[in-house]
Design an enzyme around this catalytic site. Structure first.
Site, short mmCIF file in Angstrom:
data_model
loop_
_atom_site.label_atom_id
_atom_site.label_comp_id
_atom_site.label_asym_id
_atom_site.label_seq_id
_atom_site.Cartn_x
_atom_site.Cartn_y
_atom_site.Cartn_z
N LYS A 87 0.86 -1.19 0.00
CA LYS A 87 0.00 0.00 0.00
C LYS A 87 0.89 1.23 0.00
CE LYS A 87 -4.30 1.23 2.33
NZ LYS A 87 -5.05 1.05 3.58
N VAL A 88 0.69 2.08 -1.00
CA VAL A 88 1.60 3.21 -1.26
C VAL A 88 0.77 4.50 -1.31
CG1 VAL A 88 3.23 4.15 -2.95
CG2 VAL A 88 3.03 1.66 -2.67
#
Ligand code: E4P
Length: 219
Positions: A87-88
């Site tokens: 998750k960025v």
């Protein structure tokens, strides 16, 4: 539509998994902190535990905001389990990192999406999922569901296969409306998922069926 649970709490994940309708888990640094998970070793261990409990993708968020840091963290996380989705955050370095991860077939979830333009850029970089935060938009009087509709339209126009993962869900109506619009996934706290089970007429109807049965049968 896939159902993900938005929590880092193992008991909640177990309960949702026991229903047989769970498709994955999303976490974020706030949810991890809520479980008092601290230090890199414990954080990694906790993601491993979550992966053992669920059949499906598990989003694990990077803390770094510089490109090398995001890439190093993401590669480390992705090696933990093939369920892990890195998750960025939706920042310039995040987009560059998503492009890098995509070229290495590492799954990504671009988080903190608040506009359809952001969702378009993330998809172009090759994000597996984008997470529009509908509840947080509603909180500031902007219609969060409208963003989901806009992203759906844009992705359908170009056959983009990035999945819309509606996040920051606050109620069962959010879930129902996301399904009506055609969101690919919702991630919700356990409470809103459980509320979908209930209807007063179901309770009244079941009571009547059982009362009628036991009026002529012994308990
Ligand atoms: C998304 O992936 C986030 O974890 C989450 O849905 C944010 O929800 P909140 O606005 O309730 O914190």
């Amino acid at each position: 539509m896939k159902f993900f649970i938005d929590t880092a709490n193992i008991e909640e994940i177990k309960e949702a998994q026991s229903f047989g309708v769970l498709d994955g888990v999303t976490t974020n640094p706030s949810l991890m902190s809520r479980e008092n998970i601290k230090g890199e070793k414990n954080i990694i261990e906790h993601y491993r535990k979550i992966c053992l409990e669920v059949d499906g993708d598990v989003s694990a968020e990077v803390i770094s905001t510089d490109l090398d840091g995001i890439i190093n963290e993401g590669e480390l996380l992705s090696k933990l389990d093939n369920k892990i989705v890195v998750k960025v955050p939706m920042i310039k370095n995040g987009i560059k990192a998503i492009k890098h991860f995509s070229s290495k077939n590492i799954k990504t979830n671009c988080t903190l999406i608040f506009s359809s333009g952001q969702a378009l850029i993330a998809a172009k970089a090759g994000a597996t999922y984008v997470s529009p935060f509908i509840g947080r938009l509603d909180d500031i009087s902007i219609d969060g569901l409208n963003i989901i509709s806009e992203i759906r339209k844009i992705y359908d126009n170009y056959n983009i296969n990035t999945q819309i993962l509606a996040a920051s869900i606050r109620s069962p109506m959010h879930i129902i409306n996301c399904a009506k619009i055609g969101s690919d996934v919702i991630t919700s706290p356990l409470t809103s998922i459980v509320k979908l089970f209930h209807h007063p007429l179901t309770d009244i109807g079941l009571k009547k069926f059982l009362d009628d049965h036991y009026s002529v049968n012994k308990k």
